[in-house]
Design a protein around this motif. Sequence first.
Motif, PDB file in Angstrom:
ATOM      1  N   ARG A 145      -2.099 -71.396 -48.653  1.00  0.00           N
ATOM      2  CA  ARG A 145      -1.784 -71.822 -47.286  1.00  0.00           C
ATOM      3  C   ARG A 145      -1.445 -70.664 -46.359  1.00  0.00           C
ATOM      4  O   ARG A 145      -1.735 -70.713 -45.165  1.00  0.00           O
ATOM      5  CB  ARG A 145      -0.601 -72.798 -47.295  1.00  0.00           C
ATOM      6  CG  ARG A 145      -0.905 -74.155 -47.884  1.00  0.00           C
ATOM      7  CD  ARG A 145       0.308 -75.063 -47.767  1.00  0.00           C
ATOM      8  NE  ARG A 145       0.055 -76.377 -48.344  1.00  0.00           N
ATOM      9  CZ  ARG A 145       0.951 -77.358 -48.377  1.00  0.00           C
ATOM     10  NH1 ARG A 145       2.148 -77.172 -47.855  1.00  0.00           N
ATOM     11  NH2 ARG A 145       0.651 -78.517 -48.926  1.00  0.00           N
ATOM     12  N   TYR A 146      -0.805 -69.637 -46.922  1.00  0.00           N
ATOM     13  CA  TYR A 146      -0.268 -68.575 -46.071  1.00  0.00           C
ATOM     14  C   TYR A 146      -0.944 -67.224 -46.303  1.00  0.00           C
ATOM     15  O   TYR A 146      -0.507 -66.217 -45.759  1.00  0.00           O
ATOM     16  CB  TYR A 146       1.250 -68.471 -46.283  1.00  0.00           C
ATOM     17  CG  TYR A 146       1.933 -69.791 -46.007  1.00  0.00           C
ATOM     18  CD1 TYR A 146       2.116 -70.246 -44.708  1.00  0.00           C
ATOM     19  CD2 TYR A 146       2.355 -70.606 -47.053  1.00  0.00           C
ATOM     20  CE1 TYR A 146       2.716 -71.475 -44.449  1.00  0.00           C
ATOM     21  CE2 TYR A 146       2.952 -71.833 -46.811  1.00  0.00           C
ATOM     22  CZ  TYR A 146       3.128 -72.265 -45.507  1.00  0.00           C
ATOM     23  OH  TYR A 146       3.713 -73.483 -45.265  1.00  0.00           O
ATOM     24  N   ASP A 147      -1.999 -67.217 -47.109  1.00  0.00           N
ATOM     25  CA  ASP A 147      -2.812 -66.018 -47.315  1.00  0.00           C
ATOM     26  C   ASP A 147      -1.966 -64.834 -47.787  1.00  0.00           C
ATOM     27  O   ASP A 147      -2.109 -63.714 -47.304  1.00  0.00           O
ATOM     28  CB  ASP A 147      -3.554 -65.654 -46.034  1.00  0.00           C
ATOM     29  CG  ASP A 147      -4.824 -64.856 -46.326  1.00  0.00           C
ATOM     30  OD1 ASP A 147      -5.341 -64.964 -47.454  1.00  0.00           O
ATOM     31  OD2 ASP A 147      -5.274 -64.120 -45.423  1.00  0.00           O
ATOM     32  N   SER A 155       5.903 -69.136 -44.696  1.00  0.00           N
ATOM     33  CA  SER A 155       6.050 -69.540 -46.088  1.00  0.00           C
ATOM     34  C   SER A 155       7.512 -69.755 -46.454  1.00  0.00           C
ATOM     35  O   SER A 155       7.840 -70.655 -47.234  1.00  0.00           O
ATOM     36  CB  SER A 155       5.419 -68.483 -47.008  1.00  0.00           C
ATOM     37  OG  SER A 155       6.186 -67.300 -47.045  1.00  0.00           O
ATOM     38  N   GLN A 173       4.188 -62.783 -40.011  1.00  0.00           N
ATOM     39  CA  GLN A 173       4.265 -64.150 -39.485  1.00  0.00           C
ATOM     40  C   GLN A 173       3.979 -65.182 -40.569  1.00  0.00           C
ATOM     41  O   GLN A 173       4.596 -66.251 -40.608  1.00  0.00           O
ATOM     42  CB  GLN A 173       3.282 -64.338 -38.315  1.00  0.00           C
ATOM     43  CG  GLN A 173       3.618 -63.516 -37.082  1.00  0.00           C
ATOM     44  CD  GLN A 173       2.957 -62.149 -37.108  1.00  0.00           C
ATOM     45  OE1 GLN A 173       2.622 -61.611 -38.171  1.00  0.00           O
ATOM     46  NE2 GLN A 173       2.766 -61.569 -35.930  1.00  0.00           N
ATOM     47  N   GLN A 174       3.034 -64.862 -41.449  1.00  0.00           N
ATOM     48  CA  GLN A 174       2.701 -65.783 -42.530  1.00  0.00           C
ATOM     49  C   GLN A 174       3.826 -65.855 -43.560  1.00  0.00           C
ATOM     50  O   GLN A 174       4.097 -66.916 -44.120  1.00  0.00           O
ATOM     51  CB  GLN A 174       1.396 -65.353 -43.202  1.00  0.00           C
ATOM     52  CG  GLN A 174       0.163 -65.492 -42.319  1.00  0.00           C
ATOM     53  CD  GLN A 174      -0.153 -66.946 -41.998  1.00  0.00           C
ATOM     54  OE1 GLN A 174       0.451 -67.536 -41.110  1.00  0.00           O
ATOM     55  NE2 GLN A 174      -1.073 -67.531 -42.733  1.00  0.00           N
TER      56      GLN A 174
END
Length: 200
Positions: A34-36, A70, A65-66
Motif C-alpha cells: 500500500r505504501y511502497d 503507514s 510521506q508514505q
Amino acid sequence: MALSTTLNSTLGHIHIIIPQHYHRQPIVSRLISRYDLIINIASALLESHAKDDGLFNLEIQGVSQQIEASLSYLQELNVEIVELDFKSIVQENQDKFQILCTSHNFSDIIDGNEKKADSHVVKGQTSRAKFQVCIPKNYQSYPVIAGLVYCYGLTVNISGAVLDTNPENDGWFDLEVWGRRQQIVLGLRYLKELGLQIWL
C-alpha cells in the motif's frame, strides 16, 4: 542474477507489537504494497497458534510521506509502536536495502525500472500456499520476504516467526501467501534460487 530496487529519502526502524487478534492479517505485507516501502525484518517473535502478541523490529526505507501514512495505518489498527527512529539519508546510503528480484522470473521490467507484479498479467483464480522458510544469517540484511510482495505481487501473512538480533543465528518464518497460481510458483522459485530452505 539479481536486480536491486531502492527507495530514497528516509531510513529508520520501528519496533511494533501486533495484537494476537491480528495474527491472521498481512499487516507487514500491506505496509509494503500500500505504501511502497521496503521493509526488512530485523528481528521477530511470533509463535504459531499462540495467544501472545507478535513482536517485530522492522527496518524501513521509503518516501517520508508514505512512511507517515503507514504509521497512521498502524495507529488505526491499535498496533503498539514501542520504538520509532527515522532519519533522512544521504545519497551514498540510499541503496541501504536491496530487494533481490531474479530478472527472468517477472515480466514487468520496463526500461530498466522494476515495478510490482501486475495482477492483470497473471490469469487465474486466487490461490493460497502455506510453507516455512529459513532465512540464513547471510540474508538477514536483505528484505527477502518483502521481495515476495514487491516483485511478485503476493500478499504475505507471517503466521509464525523466530528471528533474533544475533547475526550468527538463522531465522525462520511460517508464511501464508495469496495470489494467482503462477505468482505463487514464481515466488517459491525466487526463494529457491536464493538458496533458501523451504518446507511445504
